[in-house]
Design a protein around this motif. Structure first.
Motif, PDB file in Angstrom:
ATOM      1  N   GLN A  75       0.838  -1.208   0.000  1.00 13.11           N
ATOM      2  CA  GLN A  75       0.000   0.000   0.000  1.00 13.11           C
ATOM      3  C   GLN A  75       0.867   1.250   0.000  1.00 13.11           C
ATOM      4  O   GLN A  75       0.558   2.237  -0.685  1.00 13.11           O
ATOM      5  CB  GLN A  75      -0.925  -0.009   1.216  1.00 13.11           C
ATOM      6  CG  GLN A  75      -1.866   1.189   1.270  1.00 13.11           C
ATOM      7  CD  GLN A  75      -2.817   1.125   2.458  1.00 13.11           C
ATOM      8  OE1 GLN A  75      -2.666   0.281   3.352  1.00 13.11           O
ATOM      9  NE2 GLN A  75      -3.807   1.998   2.467  1.00 13.11           N
ATOM     10  N   SER A 119      -6.670   5.531  -9.337  1.00 10.19           N
ATOM     11  CA  SER A 119      -7.459   5.348  -8.115  1.00 10.19           C
ATOM     12  C   SER A 119      -7.651   3.849  -7.926  1.00 10.19           C
ATOM     13  O   SER A 119      -7.498   3.066  -8.869  1.00 10.19           O
ATOM     14  CB  SER A 119      -8.814   6.043  -8.241  1.00 10.19           C
ATOM     15  OG  SER A 119      -9.571   5.481  -9.306  1.00 10.19           O
ATOM     16  N   ILE A 120      -7.976   3.428  -6.706  1.00  7.48           N
ATOM     17  CA  ILE A 120      -8.131   2.000  -6.463  1.00  7.48           C
ATOM     18  C   ILE A 120      -9.377   1.689  -5.633  1.00  7.48           C
ATOM     19  O   ILE A 120      -9.708   0.527  -5.418  1.00  7.48           O
ATOM     20  CB  ILE A 120      -6.870   1.423  -5.781  1.00  7.48           C
ATOM     21  CG1 ILE A 120      -6.832  -0.108  -5.911  1.00  7.48           C
ATOM     22  CG2 ILE A 120      -6.796   1.866  -4.312  1.00  7.48           C
ATOM     23  CD1 ILE A 120      -5.521  -0.722  -5.504  1.00  7.48           C
ATOM     24  N   ASN A 121     -10.088   2.708  -5.193  1.00  7.72           N
ATOM     25  CA  ASN A 121     -11.299   2.479  -4.410  1.00  7.72           C
ATOM     26  C   ASN A 121     -12.439   2.032  -5.322  1.00  7.72           C
ATOM     27  O   ASN A 121     -12.478   2.355  -6.518  1.00  7.72           O
ATOM     28  CB  ASN A 121     -11.691   3.751  -3.664  1.00  7.72           C
ATOM     29  CG  ASN A 121     -11.817   4.937  -4.592  1.00  7.72           C
ATOM     30  OD1 ASN A 121     -10.849   5.286  -5.272  1.00  7.72           O
ATOM     31  ND2 ASN A 121     -12.977   5.581  -4.614  1.00  7.72           N
ATOM     32  N   TYR A 161      -1.171  -6.127  -2.459  1.00 10.31           N
ATOM     33  CA  TYR A 161      -2.079  -5.036  -2.102  1.00 10.31           C
ATOM     34  C   TYR A 161      -3.181  -4.894  -3.146  1.00 10.31           C
ATOM     35  O   TYR A 161      -4.366  -4.768  -2.786  1.00 10.31           O
ATOM     36  CB  TYR A 161      -1.304  -3.729  -1.972  1.00 10.31           C
ATOM     37  CG  TYR A 161      -2.187  -2.523  -1.805  1.00 10.31           C
ATOM     38  CD1 TYR A 161      -2.976  -2.356  -0.667  1.00 10.31           C
ATOM     39  CD2 TYR A 161      -2.277  -1.557  -2.809  1.00 10.31           C
ATOM     40  CE1 TYR A 161      -3.810  -1.256  -0.519  1.00 10.31           C
ATOM     41  CE2 TYR A 161      -3.103  -0.453  -2.676  1.00 10.31           C
ATOM     42  CZ  TYR A 161      -3.871  -0.310  -1.530  1.00 10.31           C
ATOM     43  OH  TYR A 161      -4.709   0.780  -1.401  1.00 10.31           O
ATOM     44  N   LEU A 162      -2.822  -4.912  -4.423  1.00  8.04           N
ATOM     45  CA  LEU A 162      -3.838  -4.837  -5.478  1.00  8.04           C
ATOM     46  C   LEU A 162      -4.855  -5.970  -5.334  1.00  8.04           C
ATOM     47  O   LEU A 162      -6.063  -5.767  -5.494  1.00  8.04           O
ATOM     48  CB  LEU A 162      -3.172  -4.909  -6.858  1.00  8.04           C
ATOM     49  CG  LEU A 162      -2.317  -3.722  -7.292  1.00  8.04           C
ATOM     50  CD1 LEU A 162      -1.610  -4.052  -8.605  1.00  8.04           C
ATOM     51  CD2 LEU A 162      -3.158  -2.467  -7.455  1.00  8.04           C
ATOM     52  N   SER A 190      -5.753  -7.416  -2.678  1.00  6.55           N
ATOM     53  CA  SER A 190      -6.606  -7.218  -1.496  1.00  6.55           C
ATOM     54  C   SER A 190      -7.696  -6.175  -1.731  1.00  6.55           C
ATOM     55  O   SER A 190      -8.614  -6.049  -0.914  1.00  6.55           O
ATOM     56  CB  SER A 190      -5.744  -6.798  -0.298  1.00  6.55           C
ATOM     57  OG  SER A 190      -5.267  -5.460  -0.448  1.00  6.55           O
ATOM     58  N   GLN A 191      -7.604  -5.444  -2.838  1.00  5.15           N
ATOM     59  CA  GLN A 191      -8.558  -4.376  -3.117  1.00  5.15           C
ATOM     60  C   GLN A 191      -9.581  -4.824  -4.176  1.00  5.15           C
ATOM     61  O   GLN A 191      -9.524  -4.438  -5.338  1.00  5.15           O
ATOM     62  CB  GLN A 191      -7.811  -3.127  -3.595  1.00  5.15           C
ATOM     63  CG  GLN A 191      -6.801  -2.593  -2.607  1.00  5.15           C
ATOM     64  CD  GLN A 191      -7.440  -2.213  -1.280  1.00  5.15           C
ATOM     65  OE1 GLN A 191      -8.342  -1.372  -1.224  1.00  5.15           O
ATOM     66  NE2 GLN A 191      -6.974  -2.822  -0.202  1.00  5.15           N
ATOM     67  N   GLY A 192     -10.491  -5.694  -3.742  1.00  2.56           N
ATOM     68  CA  GLY A 192     -11.605  -6.081  -4.595  1.00  2.56           C
ATOM     69  C   GLY A 192     -11.417  -7.333  -5.405  1.00  2.56           C
ATOM     70  O   GLY A 192     -12.362  -7.771  -6.072  1.00  2.56           O
ATOM     71  N   ASN A 232      -9.064 -10.401  -4.300  1.00  6.35           N
ATOM     72  CA  ASN A 232      -8.961 -11.459  -3.286  1.00  6.35           C
ATOM     73  C   ASN A 232      -8.853 -12.851  -3.900  1.00  6.35           C
ATOM     74  O   ASN A 232      -9.467 -13.809  -3.430  1.00  6.35           O
ATOM     75  CB  ASN A 232     -10.151 -11.402  -2.321  1.00  6.35           C
ATOM     76  CG  ASN A 232     -10.244 -10.078  -1.603  1.00  6.35           C
ATOM     77  OD1 ASN A 232      -9.263  -9.584  -1.056  1.00  6.35           O
ATOM     78  ND2 ASN A 232     -11.428  -9.471  -1.621  1.00  6.35           N
ATOM     79  N   HIS A 264      -9.410  -0.931  -8.985  1.00  2.00           N
ATOM     80  CA  HIS A 264     -10.135  -1.756  -8.007  1.00  2.00           C
ATOM     81  C   HIS A 264     -10.525  -3.083  -8.656  1.00  2.00           C
ATOM     82  O   HIS A 264     -11.140  -3.120  -9.722  1.00  2.00           O
ATOM     83  CB  HIS A 264     -11.397  -1.034  -7.525  1.00  2.00           C
ATOM     84  CG  HIS A 264     -12.130  -1.796  -6.455  1.00  2.00           C
ATOM     85  ND1 HIS A 264     -11.717  -1.803  -5.139  1.00  2.00           N
ATOM     86  CD2 HIS A 264     -13.246  -2.573  -6.513  1.00  2.00           C
ATOM     87  CE1 HIS A 264     -12.541  -2.540  -4.431  1.00  2.00           C
ATOM     88  NE2 HIS A 264     -13.474  -3.023  -5.229  1.00  2.00           N
ATOM     89  N   ASN A 314      -8.964   3.059 -13.211  1.00  2.00           N
ATOM     90  CA  ASN A 314      -9.195   2.641 -11.833  1.00  2.00           C
ATOM     91  C   ASN A 314      -8.772   1.177 -11.693  1.00  2.00           C
ATOM     92  O   ASN A 314      -9.052   0.351 -12.554  1.00  2.00           O
ATOM     93  CB  ASN A 314     -10.675   2.798 -11.477  1.00  2.00           C
ATOM     94  CG  ASN A 314     -10.977   2.266 -10.092  1.00  2.00           C
ATOM     95  OD1 ASN A 314     -11.346   1.106  -9.947  1.00  2.00           O
ATOM     96  ND2 ASN A 314     -10.846   3.102  -9.084  1.00  2.00           N
TER      97      ASN A 314
END
Length: 221
Positions: A72, A83-85, A161-162, A164-166, A168, A97, A95
């Motif tokens: 992160q 952005s990653i949200n 990290y990537l 873990s953001q959507g 998994n 995410h 993006n």
């Protein structure tokens, strides 16, 4: 200037010209061309490449010990473009995410380069590792100007990290040691240190020897 002085000067000049000619001639005769491949290969080291060209640890092995928090922190190098949200807007880059596992050039509303569109396939762990190493090498002609991350463990941290953001997705299994090869090595070692008499083979035509008879003969002596 008298004739003697002229003669001496002439000989000196002739000597200089001769020396210069010999120098040029020797360079032409003995000059060698640069070999196509310099030096000698070293076991375990790949030819070429920056930073010594050492063989890299597989990304699956590095992901097993990846630090999501460190990833992160490293992602801040990317945050000015991405952005990653969830539901985040596209910026200079798309993006990211849930990007792990998605097809290349699949984020809606982003104008990808033709180079990245031509890659095909999903953004799996190996693809992300290659992309983060050098986007320009991965997709020649990409619009992305980022030079890449040279540290393999840092790339693994960012990928974790990537993921873990959507995304998994399950991390790939790290390559296991070859148990069969280890077992063969152990057998070979045991055989080399065992009783050589048990492994001996009689020469062709030699009489066979009965161990019991040999022992009785020794007792009789």
């Amino acid at each position: 200037m008298d004739s003697r002085t002229n003669t001496i000067a002439g000989w000196v000049l002739a000597g200089c010209v001769a020396a210069l000619g010999l120098t040029i001639g020797s360079e032409m005769v003995f000059e060698s061309e640069r070999p196509e491949k310099m030096g000698y290969p070293i076991a375990g080291v790949e030819a070429g490449g920056e930073g010594g060209g050492e063989a890299e640890v597989p990304i699956a092995t590095l992901l097993a010990s990846a630090d999501v928090a460190a990833g992160q922190a490293s992602f801040q190098k990317c945050a000015s473009c991405h952005s990653i949200n969830a539901g985040g807007a596209n910026g200079i880059g798309p993006n990211l995410h849930g990007i792990v596992g998605k097809p290349h050039a699949a984020v809606a509303g982003f104008a990808y380069s033709d180079a990245l569109k031509a890659v095909g396939g999903p953004w799996d762990f190996d693809a992300l590792n290659a992309w983060l190493t050098s986007p320009r090498k991965y997709a020649s002609g990409t619009k992305m100007s980022f030079a890449g991350l040279s540290d393999p463990q840092e790339r693994a941290n960012v990928i974790a990290y990537l993921n873990s953001q959507g995304s998994n997705l399950p991390l790939p299994a790290a390559p296991a040691a070859d148990a069969a090869t280890d077992a063969e090595a152990n057998v070979a070692d045991a055989g080399s240190t065992g009783d050589l008499a048990d492994n001996a083979t009689a020469a062709p035509g030699a009489p066979s020897v009965d161990p019991a008879a040999a022992e009785r003969a020794a007792d009789a002596e």
